[in-house]
Write a protein that holds these residues in place. Structure first.
Motif, PDB file in Angstrom:
ATOM      1  N   ASN A   1      50.024  42.180  45.646  1.00  0.00           N
ATOM      2  CA  ASN A   1      49.318  41.080  45.003  1.00  0.00           C
ATOM      3  C   ASN A   1      48.458  40.296  45.983  1.00  0.00           C
ATOM      4  OD1 ASN A   1      50.325  41.653  42.476  1.00  0.00           O
ATOM      5  ND2 ASN A   1      52.073  40.270  42.660  1.00  0.00           N
TER       6      ASN A   1
ATOM      7  N   GLU B   1      39.766  40.172  45.285  1.00  0.00           N
ATOM      8  CA  GLU B   1      39.158  39.492  44.134  1.00  0.00           C
ATOM      9  C   GLU B   1      38.473  38.205  44.563  1.00  0.00           C
ATOM     10  OE1 GLU B   1      41.132  39.288  40.031  1.00  0.00           O
ATOM     11  OE2 GLU B   1      41.410  37.249  40.832  1.00  0.00           O
TER      12      GLU B   1
ATOM     13  N   LYS C   1      45.278  42.478  46.539  1.00  0.00           N
ATOM     14  CA  LYS C   1      44.409  42.445  45.359  1.00  0.00           C
ATOM     15  C   LYS C   1      43.798  41.057  45.170  1.00  0.00           C
ATOM     16  CE  LYS C   1      46.712  46.074  42.705  1.00  0.00           C
ATOM     17  NZ  LYS C   1      47.448  46.408  41.461  1.00  0.00           N
ATOM     18  N   GLY C   2      44.575  39.991  45.388  1.00  0.00           N
ATOM     19  CA  GLY C   2      44.053  38.631  45.242  1.00  0.00           C
ATOM     20  C   GLY C   2      42.966  38.317  46.246  1.00  0.00           C
TER      21      GLY C   2
ATOM     22  N   HIS D   1      42.190  30.293  45.861  1.00  0.00           N
ATOM     23  CA  HIS D   1      42.253  31.274  44.780  1.00  0.00           C
ATOM     24  C   HIS D   1      43.701  31.576  44.433  1.00  0.00           C
ATOM     25  CE1 HIS D   1      40.692  34.517  42.275  1.00  0.00           C
ATOM     26  NE2 HIS D   1      41.617  35.320  42.798  1.00  0.00           N
ATOM     27  N   ARG D   2      43.915  31.790  43.129  1.00  0.00           N
ATOM     28  CA  ARG D   2      45.255  32.134  42.676  1.00  0.00           C
ATOM     29  C   ARG D   2      45.210  33.484  41.960  1.00  0.00           C
ATOM     30  NH1 ARG D   2      49.817  28.338  39.896  1.00  0.00           N
ATOM     31  NH2 ARG D   2      51.322  30.004  39.450  1.00  0.00           N
ATOM     32  N   TYR D   3      46.170  34.335  42.327  1.00  0.00           N
ATOM     33  CA  TYR D   3      46.282  35.659  41.703  1.00  0.00           C
ATOM     34  C   TYR D   3      47.751  35.883  41.363  1.00  0.00           C
ATOM     35  CZ  TYR D   3      45.778  40.698  41.000  1.00  0.00           C
ATOM     36  OH  TYR D   3      45.779  41.962  40.460  1.00  0.00           O
ATOM     37  N   HIS D   4      48.046  35.821  40.072  1.00  0.00           N
ATOM     38  CA  HIS D   4      49.435  35.914  39.594  1.00  0.00           C
ATOM     39  C   HIS D   4      50.293  34.868  40.317  1.00  0.00           C
ATOM     40  CE1 HIS D   4      48.696  39.427  37.076  1.00  0.00           C
ATOM     41  NE2 HIS D   4      47.978  39.930  38.071  1.00  0.00           N
TER      42      HIS D   4
END
Length: 330
Positions: A294, A301, A297-298, A246-249
């Motif tokens: 981040n 998510e 949060k990532g 998974h990628r978050y920002h």
């Protein structure tokens, strides 16, 4: 023997009263006639006031040489605090006028011996009274009451049981002080990121900001985290389902399910989220940015976007039992 009266001048006196003469032993010859006594009194009047001279005369006439010797043997404890006022006075060791407490002009009743500090702004202005409120520290009972009110408010808002809300696992992830640059200058602010969970598949993430302090920011973050409680999918109630990329920002997360007893070998922020969610076995790696906010949060998510085993089985045309056996060795 009286302190300040007897032998103040180093010369004793005698007085003839009712035909009786009481004499003192001294280093000088004894005064035998009235003329010598009068001349000696005139000499002493140069150094003492009439009241003190009268006390000396009364003391010399009342005290015998034996009493003087006994009082000398007893030391300072044998001396009286006050001189006798008349011939009928006895040898008081504690005169009432000397033992009564000192009362100052600005002192109230029953406030001796020390006067309280006046609470006036100025000594010549008695109408300007400064009143100070006593600051009381918060007792444990007050904190419990605040905690109970906080839990009750969340229960009414979310519809969750009050006991369930009070038992939730709460852990602050990020706490920092920030500054907002405005035309008025730098305005300080406080930020908090908190994760909440029941350690059984429910997890929530909340943010809080406040200018009143970190405690207020943490309270807001806790409130928002409970509002954001979301169920997540777990395999065997201990790990994630399959692998997650998974990628978050700017954060890249690679998470891998682990066998029973493997433990949590992940980033420290991911570890705290796993503790709240009830994930016991997980392997993971964080690439590129490792910003705590981040990363947290990532990961949350990624957990909420997991597909359940039923969805995976239906998408692959497999039975749930076969999927467990082939892909997860169950």
């Amino acid at each position: 023997m009286f302190k300040n009266t007897v032998c103040l001048a180093g010369r004793p006196l005698h007085r003839i009263t009712a035909g009786t003469t009481r004499l003192f032993s001294s280093s000088i010859p004894t005064l035998k006639d009235e003329r010598t006594v009068e001349s000696h009194l005139q000499f002493l009047s140069k150094f003492y006031t009439p009241d003190l001279l009268q006390s000396i005369k009364i003391t010399e006439s009342l005290v015998t040489p034996k009493q003087v010797l006994d009082l000398k043997k007893r030391g300072l404890e044998g001396k009286s605090k006050a001189a006798p006022s008349d011939v009928s006075s006895d040898l008081h060791r504690a005169d009432p006028k000397w033992t009564e407490p000192i009362v100052y002009p600005n002192q109230a009743d029953n406030r001796s011996p020390y006067a309280p500090i006046p609470a006036n702004q100025a000594p010549d202005r008695t109408d300007l009274v400064m009143r100070f409120k006593e600051t009381k520290t918060k007792a444990k009972n007050d904190r419990r009451a605040d905690r109970k009110a906080f839990t009750k408010g969340l229960s009414n808002l979310t519809g969750l049981d009050e006991g369930y809300v009070s038992r939730l696992y709460v852990r602050p992830i990020v706490m920092k002080r920030v500054s907002c640059q405005t035309s008025k200058g730098k305005i300080p602010n406080f930020y908090a990121l908190t994760v909440v969970g029941d350690k059984n598949g429910m997890i929530g993430l909340g943010e809080g900001k406040s200018r009143d302090g970190m405690r207020t920011a943490l309270g807001k973050a806790h409130w928002n985290a409970v509002k954001n409680l979301t169920p997540i999918t777990r395999y065997e109630d201990r790990t994630i389902i399959g692998n997650i990329d998974h990628r978050y920002h700017a954060v890249k997360l690679f998470l891998k399910s682990a066998p029973s007893g493997f433990g949590l070998r992940v980033n420290s922020n991911i570890f705290e989220v796993c503790q709240a969610a009830g994930i016991k076995d997980l392997a993971g790696k964080v690439y590129k940015s490792r910003n705590p906010m981040n990363v947290t949060k990532g990961f949350v998510e990624a957990l909420t976007k997991q597909r359940s085993l039923e969805d995976l089985a239906s998408g692959r045309g497999k039975k749930l039992v076969d999927l467990r056996k082939v892909y997860y060795s169950a």
